[in-house]
Design a protein around this motif. Sequence first.
Motif, PDB file in Angstrom:
ATOM      1  N   LYS A 154      72.822  74.078 116.115  1.00 51.20           N
ATOM      2  CA  LYS A 154      73.337  72.346 116.750  1.00 51.20           C
ATOM      3  C   LYS A 154      72.450  72.478 117.964  1.00 51.20           C
ATOM      4  O   LYS A 154      72.007  71.258 118.142  1.00 51.20           O
ATOM      5  CB  LYS A 154      74.233  71.976 115.858  1.00 51.20           C
ATOM      6  N   SER A 155      73.117  73.820 118.616  1.00 47.05           N
ATOM      7  CA  SER A 155      72.717  73.176 120.080  1.00 47.05           C
ATOM      8  C   SER A 155      70.922  73.573 120.106  1.00 47.05           C
ATOM      9  O   SER A 155      70.600  72.086 121.201  1.00 47.05           O
ATOM     10  CB  SER A 155      73.631  74.361 120.829  1.00 47.05           C
ATOM     11  N   ILE A 156      70.415  74.199 119.701  1.00 41.96           N
ATOM     12  CA  ILE A 156      69.012  74.128 120.177  1.00 41.96           C
ATOM     13  C   ILE A 156      68.351  72.561 118.907  1.00 41.96           C
ATOM     14  O   ILE A 156      67.493  71.572 119.789  1.00 41.96           O
ATOM     15  CB  ILE A 156      68.162  74.998 119.313  1.00 41.96           C
ATOM     16  N   GLY A 157      69.125  72.177 118.178  1.00 41.54           N
ATOM     17  CA  GLY A 157      68.765  70.964 118.072  1.00 41.54           C
ATOM     18  C   GLY A 157      68.542  69.274 118.931  1.00 41.54           C
ATOM     19  O   GLY A 157      67.972  68.683 118.770  1.00 41.54           O
ATOM     20  N   PHE A 176      75.925  74.660 123.265  1.00 44.46           N
ATOM     21  CA  PHE A 176      76.781  75.903 123.392  1.00 44.46           C
ATOM     22  C   PHE A 176      78.015  75.840 124.326  1.00 44.46           C
ATOM     23  O   PHE A 176      77.798  75.749 125.585  1.00 44.46           O
ATOM     24  CB  PHE A 176      75.630  76.299 124.785  1.00 44.46           C
ATOM     25  N   GLY A 177      78.804  75.263 123.390  1.00 42.40           N
ATOM     26  CA  GLY A 177      80.326  75.523 124.462  1.00 42.40           C
ATOM     27  C   GLY A 177      80.365  73.503 125.056  1.00 42.40           C
ATOM     28  O   GLY A 177      81.573  73.272 125.321  1.00 42.40           O
ATOM     29  N   LEU A 178      79.415  73.001 125.749  1.00 37.51           N
ATOM     30  CA  LEU A 178      79.868  71.860 126.066  1.00 37.51           C
ATOM     31  C   LEU A 178      80.058  70.580 125.148  1.00 37.51           C
ATOM     32  O   LEU A 178      78.801  70.773 124.880  1.00 37.51           O
ATOM     33  CB  LEU A 178      78.930  71.477 127.167  1.00 37.51           C
ATOM     34  N   ASP A 179      80.927  70.071 125.163  1.00 38.60           N
ATOM     35  CA  ASP A 179      81.379  68.836 124.107  1.00 38.60           C
ATOM     36  C   ASP A 179      80.749  68.158 124.743  1.00 38.60           C
ATOM     37  O   ASP A 179      80.621  67.693 125.800  1.00 38.60           O
ATOM     38  CB  ASP A 179      83.048  69.329 124.457  1.00 38.60           C
ATOM     39  N   LEU A 180      80.484  67.480 124.398  1.00 39.56           N
ATOM     40  CA  LEU A 180      79.619  65.262 124.382  1.00 39.56           C
ATOM     41  C   LEU A 180      80.348  65.072 122.930  1.00 39.56           C
ATOM     42  O   LEU A 180      80.475  64.009 123.681  1.00 39.56           O
ATOM     43  CB  LEU A 180      77.752  65.470 123.923  1.00 39.56           C
TER      44      LEU A 180
END
Length: 180
Positions: A44-47, A113-117
């Motif tokens: 999901k992060s790379i996406g 990478f752990g940073l919530d959006l």
Amino acid sequence: MEKKSISRVEIGLHWTIAIGIIGLISLGIFMSNTRSFSLYDIHKSIGLLVFAIVVVRVLVRLQKGWPENISEGPAWEHGVARVVHWILILGTIIMPLSGMLDAVMSGQGLSIFGLDLIADNPGNNGRPQAIDESMAEMAEEAHQLTGYVLIGAIVLHVAGALKHHLVDGDNTLIRMLGRS
Ligand code: HEM
Ligand code: HEM
């Protein structure tokens, strides 16, 4: 509007997105089939990062138009190539959007990478709870189906690029490699 040369920016965007999309399709199929949930956050992060680059690419395309054909060849071949380019561009937009909708509607939220959006939606037991299960399912199906359409389009696209290079002997692939 079409133009003959391709800028370094367009070439960089093409190859970054190509590697990103092929990698995400492989990772997505692997993690789904093996139920490797620990890989989902990486996917999901790379996406999301690839989506940001796709947006830049679409803006550049809208501003500059498609690269002009530099090859001879029948009109139908150029037509097929153009349709495949549209499927590739639209596929690279639909994939991240359906993935994000799936994640948010199933209550997982969005993070890089752990940073919530977007925070997840905690249920009574503290685990993420679906916001709209049927929408999440629809988005998941769209994500899966578009993935398979993209695989077909990529196979045709790469076969076309190799035909230009190996059979027609023209500069189509060389130009996209920044060597002309
Ligand atoms: C940017 C391009 C992306 C591509 C090419 C891609 C590709 C894929 C593929 C091929 C699958 C396997 C589908 C299956 O066989 O079930 C998958 C699964 C998944 N993707 Fe993506 N993905 C992308 C972006 C995203 C994004 C941005 C998110 C969310 C933020 C996301 C979330 C998911 C999830 C949650 C699954 C698992 C679905 C399940 O439960 O089976 N993807 N992805
Ligand atoms: C790794 C294999 C790939 C090769 C060898 C390749 C090769 C090429 C070549 C030679 C062109 C120029 C075509 C022309 O001048 O008419 C091109 C354009 C294009 N490719 Fe690829 N490509 C690859 C992967 C991908 C992937 C995975 C995508 C998207 C998911 C993609 C999307 C596009 C698009 C949309 C264009 C149109 C021009 C542009 O918007 O940059 N390609 N590709």
